[in-house]
Design an enzyme around this catalytic site. Structure first.
Site, PDB file in Angstrom:
ATOM      1  N   ARG A  13       0.822  -1.219   0.000  1.00 30.20           N
ATOM      2  CA  ARG A  13       0.000   0.000   0.000  1.00 30.20           C
ATOM      3  C   ARG A  13       0.850   1.261   0.000  1.00 30.20           C
ATOM      4  O   ARG A  13       0.532   2.229  -0.656  1.00 30.20           O
ATOM      5  CB  ARG A  13      -0.899   0.003   1.233  1.00 30.20           C
ATOM      6  CG  ARG A  13      -2.266  -0.582   0.927  1.00 30.20           C
ATOM      7  CD  ARG A  13      -3.175  -0.358   2.063  1.00 30.20           C
ATOM      8  NE  ARG A  13      -2.719  -1.157   3.198  1.00 30.20           N
ATOM      9  CZ  ARG A  13      -3.510  -1.958   3.898  1.00 30.20           C
ATOM     10  NH1 ARG A  13      -4.773  -2.042   3.624  1.00 30.20           N
ATOM     11  NH2 ARG A  13      -3.044  -2.662   4.906  1.00 30.20           N
ATOM     12  N   LYS A  17      -0.065 -19.712   4.908  1.00 35.46           N
ATOM     13  CA  LYS A  17      -0.973 -19.931   6.016  1.00 35.46           C
ATOM     14  C   LYS A  17      -1.086 -18.648   6.836  1.00 35.46           C
ATOM     15  O   LYS A  17      -0.178 -17.835   6.745  1.00 35.46           O
ATOM     16  CB  LYS A  17      -0.510 -21.087   6.881  1.00 35.46           C
ATOM     17  CG  LYS A  17       0.785 -20.799   7.660  1.00 35.46           C
ATOM     18  CD  LYS A  17       1.019 -21.863   8.670  1.00 35.46           C
ATOM     19  CE  LYS A  17       0.873 -21.332  10.062  1.00 35.46           C
ATOM     20  NZ  LYS A  17       2.005 -20.552  10.521  1.00 35.46           N
ATOM     21  N   HIS A  50       5.908 -24.142   4.772  1.00 32.67           N
ATOM     22  CA  HIS A  50       7.357 -24.093   4.557  1.00 32.67           C
ATOM     23  C   HIS A  50       8.081 -25.295   5.165  1.00 32.67           C
ATOM     24  O   HIS A  50       9.207 -25.581   4.796  1.00 32.67           O
ATOM     25  CB  HIS A  50       7.949 -22.758   5.021  1.00 32.67           C
ATOM     26  CG  HIS A  50       8.135 -22.633   6.502  1.00 32.67           C
ATOM     27  ND1 HIS A  50       7.114 -22.289   7.342  1.00 32.67           N
ATOM     28  CD2 HIS A  50       9.218 -22.820   7.297  1.00 32.67           C
ATOM     29  CE1 HIS A  50       7.562 -22.255   8.585  1.00 32.67           C
ATOM     30  NE2 HIS A  50       8.837 -22.570   8.589  1.00 32.67           N
ATOM     31  N   LYS A  94      11.723 -27.904   3.874  1.00 34.48           N
ATOM     32  CA  LYS A  94      12.942 -28.151   4.652  1.00 34.48           C
ATOM     33  C   LYS A  94      13.619 -29.415   4.133  1.00 34.48           C
ATOM     34  O   LYS A  94      12.957 -30.415   3.870  1.00 34.48           O
ATOM     35  CB  LYS A  94      12.612 -28.291   6.152  1.00 34.48           C
ATOM     36  CG  LYS A  94      12.203 -26.966   6.806  1.00 34.48           C
ATOM     37  CD  LYS A  94      12.005 -27.146   8.290  1.00 34.48           C
ATOM     38  CE  LYS A  94      11.335 -25.944   8.931  1.00 34.48           C
ATOM     39  NZ  LYS A  94      12.219 -24.831   9.231  1.00 34.48           N
ATOM     40  N   GLU A 123      10.231 -24.307  20.232  1.00 31.32           N
ATOM     41  CA  GLU A 123      10.833 -23.000  19.948  1.00 31.32           C
ATOM     42  C   GLU A 123      11.186 -22.339  21.265  1.00 31.32           C
ATOM     43  O   GLU A 123      10.453 -22.468  22.250  1.00 31.32           O
ATOM     44  CB  GLU A 123       9.843 -22.118  19.205  1.00 31.32           C
ATOM     45  CG  GLU A 123       9.473 -22.660  17.835  1.00 31.32           C
ATOM     46  CD  GLU A 123       8.559 -21.696  17.102  1.00 31.32           C
ATOM     47  OE1 GLU A 123       9.068 -20.842  16.387  1.00 31.32           O
ATOM     48  OE2 GLU A 123       7.334 -21.800  17.279  1.00 31.32           O
ATOM     49  N   HIS A 143       2.019 -27.583   9.796  1.00 29.59           N
ATOM     50  CA  HIS A 143       3.357 -28.193   9.797  1.00 29.59           C
ATOM     51  C   HIS A 143       3.381 -29.603  10.395  1.00 29.59           C
ATOM     52  O   HIS A 143       3.892 -30.548   9.788  1.00 29.59           O
ATOM     53  CB  HIS A 143       4.338 -27.330  10.596  1.00 29.59           C
ATOM     54  CG  HIS A 143       4.374 -25.890  10.168  1.00 29.59           C
ATOM     55  ND1 HIS A 143       4.266 -25.492   8.855  1.00 29.59           N
ATOM     56  CD2 HIS A 143       4.508 -24.740  10.875  1.00 29.59           C
ATOM     57  CE1 HIS A 143       4.338 -24.174   8.786  1.00 29.59           C
ATOM     58  NE2 HIS A 143       4.479 -23.687   9.991  1.00 29.59           N
ATOM     59  N   LYS A 155       5.911 -22.538  22.300  1.00 28.50           N
ATOM     60  CA  LYS A 155       6.819 -21.386  22.382  1.00 28.50           C
ATOM     61  C   LYS A 155       7.458 -21.415  23.762  1.00 28.50           C
ATOM     62  O   LYS A 155       6.868 -21.940  24.719  1.00 28.50           O
ATOM     63  CB  LYS A 155       6.023 -20.086  22.247  1.00 28.50           C
ATOM     64  CG  LYS A 155       5.212 -19.977  20.956  1.00 28.50           C
ATOM     65  CD  LYS A 155       6.038 -19.469  19.813  1.00 28.50           C
ATOM     66  CE  LYS A 155       5.207 -19.236  18.572  1.00 28.50           C
ATOM     67  NZ  LYS A 155       6.014 -19.159  17.343  1.00 28.50           N
TER      68      LYS A 155
HETATM   69  C1  BG6 Z   1       5.432 -20.443  11.350  1.00 32.49           C
HETATM   70  C2  BG6 Z   1       4.677 -20.080  12.589  1.00 32.49           C
HETATM   71  O1  BG6 Z   1       4.600 -21.044  10.417  1.00 32.49           O
HETATM   72  O2  BG6 Z   1       6.475 -21.341  11.698  1.00 32.49           O
HETATM   73  C3  BG6 Z   1       5.593 -19.472  13.635  1.00 32.49           C
HETATM   74  O3  BG6 Z   1       3.658 -19.154  12.274  1.00 32.49           O
HETATM   75  C4  BG6 Z   1       6.767 -20.390  13.897  1.00 32.49           C
HETATM   76  O4  BG6 Z   1       4.911 -19.185  14.845  1.00 32.49           O
HETATM   77  C5  BG6 Z   1       7.425 -20.811  12.603  1.00 32.49           C
HETATM   78  O5  BG6 Z   1       7.695 -19.681  14.709  1.00 32.49           O
HETATM   79  C6  BG6 Z   1       8.471 -21.872  12.850  1.00 32.49           C
HETATM   80  O6  BG6 Z   1       9.183 -22.083  11.663  1.00 32.49           O
HETATM   81  P1  BG6 Z   1      10.669 -22.614  11.698  1.00 32.49           P
HETATM   82  O7  BG6 Z   1      11.020 -22.796  10.259  1.00 32.49           O
HETATM   83  O8  BG6 Z   1      11.490 -21.553  12.391  1.00 32.49           O
HETATM   84  O9  BG6 Z   1      10.640 -23.884  12.467  1.00 32.49           O
END
Ligand code: BG6
Length: 487
Positions: A51, A150, A180, A184, A218, A242, A337
């Site tokens: 934008r 997503k 994603h 990997k 994480e 995932h 987290k």
């Molecule tokens: C994302 C989530 O899809 O994947 C995040 O929205 C998460 O919350 C992330 O931190 C983790 O991805 P990766 O590749 O760091 O394991």
């Protein structure tokens, strides 16, 4: 071993949300790496759309800052960076207003037959309106494809609405739903391991496998994303996509080929075979203040500034698959987290030997196959061997350990590099099909519904621990324990 690069056909990529976090942190760096590797042809063009009003030069400065921040200094050189930034142009446009769209259409029209990638790195509410504008401005050519990120919906109903909106402009075989995790390297290795080796397939079933664990931990909290995260939570953010995708790759039947539909048909069957979740088989948690990522951290509610939120930052589930291969084999899934380590791993725990001939030789641990997706990608097969030397027959556990960094010595490309080039190539194997996304929601929705009506909040856990004690009880009730060696 040198990485092999096959150049793709010339393409134009239009990144919507070009000033946002995903574009800056992942997409521009990924494209840069592909440019540097010589995979992107010199004719390729990258258009940023957002934008905010900005000149091409200002956008290039923004992109240069993104490369500075997210590409290792050792991987950059001034000439490659300058030639990459030369590919970039910027057009301001708003999904809700007409200005900018004709300019974008005109810029693309110079190459009418060229592959066009529309990458929607925007809020999902904009997917429908953007697709509508692309269609109304005649940009959806035969060679055009759209990439969506997503979250695809927040429930089955909203996912259907998003899929319908995107589907009005693009046919399914030109819609690329990114997860994603599928990009990997080690996730793809799961397929190599299973289907390029004769060793595992005969024992890949309930007769030989006791259970499977998938952990995606994480250390980070919700950082600057509390606004989004609080409406999502760990189940939607990590499990619906995932972790269920990982589960599918472990549990699916061998596909007849690696073609997109052959693989996705098999994954879909797994999703459809998931047994509806029982209340005792899931635990949700929320972190309190503690220590993580090397220092003291606040609790989720303090970070959020809202002490009423019931959003889960941790989830542990016992999933079951009702088919001949997997009946009776629990899949324990957990993600959170502010856990003690950033680690993603899959552990396949085999059954114990049926009878021991080694009297007094020590306990015989069942075999395990441990696949570490990140960090330090590796595959480890844990076996019992004889403890060396005299002293009688004593047994000890050792592992055959393949570290990918040591074995190949190449930089592990970011998932987005592979996935972006797959979009250009027209290869949908590592992207989710509509029915897969919807089948995953069909399993997740009832869990969310139960939680949304529960008076009880998520169970607290201290930041820097492996979640609430109920998550430990969840697995230990069945006589198993979470795998934490080396974490
Ligand atoms: C994302 C989530 O899809 O994947 C995040 O929205 C998460 O919350 C992330 O931190 C983790 O991805 P990766 O590749 O760091 O394991």
């Amino acid at each position: 071993m040198a990485a092999r690069v096959i150049a793709v056909d010339p393409f134009d990529i239009v990144v919507f949300g070009a000033t946002g976090d995903l574009a800056q942190r992942k997409l521009l760096p990924a494209l840069f790496y592909r440019w540097q590797a010589g995979q992107m042809p010199p004719e390729a063009r990258i258009f940023g759309v957002a934008r905010r009003r900005m000149t091409d030069a200002q956008f290039r400065t923004l992109a240069a800052d993104a490369l500075n921040a997210h590409v290792a200094a050792a991987d950059r050189d001034a000439d490659t960076e300058a030639s990459f930034l030369d590919r970039l142009a910027y057009i301001a446009a708003d999904a809700d207003a007409e200005p900018g769209w004709p300019e974008l259409a005109a810029a693309l029209a110079g190459q009418p037959g060229r592959i066009r990638v529309f990458y929607l790195a925007t809020a999902p509410e904009l997917f429908g309106p953007i697709c509508e504008r692309l269609s109304a401005n005649a940009m959806v050519t035969e060679q055009a494809r759209v990439v969506v990120e997503k979250p695809i919906g927040k429930s089955l109903a909203s996912a259907r609405a998003v899929n319908d909106a995107v589907g009005r402009a693009f046919p399914e075989d030109r819609i690329y739903r990114i997860d994603h995790y599928l990009g990997k390297e080690t996730v793809q290795n799961l397929m190599a391991l299973r289907f390029a080796n004769a060793l595992f397939e005969p024992v890949w079933n309930a007769a030989h496998i006791d259970h499977v664990q998938i952990t995606v931990g994480e250390t980070l909290g919700v950082e600057g994303r509390a606004g989004y995260y609080d409406t999502a939570g760990a189940l939607r953010d990590m499990v619906q996509n995932h972790i269920l995708q990982l589960l599918c790759l472990i549990a699916m039947e061998p596909p007849t080929s690696l073609s997109a539909d052959a693989v996705r048909d098999e994954k879909l069957k797994v999703l459809k075979s998931l047994v509806p979740m029982l209340p005792d088989n899931n635990v949700r948690g929320q972190y309190r203040a503690g220590a993580s990522a090397g220092g003291p951290v606040r609790g989720y509610l303090e970070e959020l500034g809202d002490h009423t939120s019931h959003t889960e930052t941790f989830v542990a589930l016992k999933a079951e698959i009702a088919n001949w291969r997997w009946a009776g084999v629990p899949f324990f899934l957990r993600s959170g987290k502010r856990l003690p380590a950033r680690v993603s791993e899959i552990v396949v725990a085999f059954r114990p030997i049926p009878h021991s001939v080694f009297d007094g030789a020590g306990p015989i641990a069942p075999n395990r196959l441990e696949m570490r997706l990140q960090p330090d990608e590796s595959v480890k097969l844990c076996l019992m061997v004889k403890d060396p030397g005299p002293g009688g027959m004593r047994l000890t556990e050792q592992s055959l350990n393949m570290s990918f960094a040591e074995a190949f010595g190449v930089r592990n490309p970011d998932a987005y590099e592979r996935l972006l080039m797959d979009v250009v190539r027209g290869n949908q194997t590592l992207f989710m099909r509509r029915d897969e996304v919807e089948a995953a929601w069909r399993w997740i929705d009832p869990i969310l519904n139960t939680w949304s009506t529960a008076a009880e909040p998520p169970k607290p856990y201290t930041a820097g621990t492996w979640g609430p004690s109920a998550a430990i009880a969840l697995i230990e009730r069945s006589g198993r324990t979470w795998h934490e060696d080396g974490l």
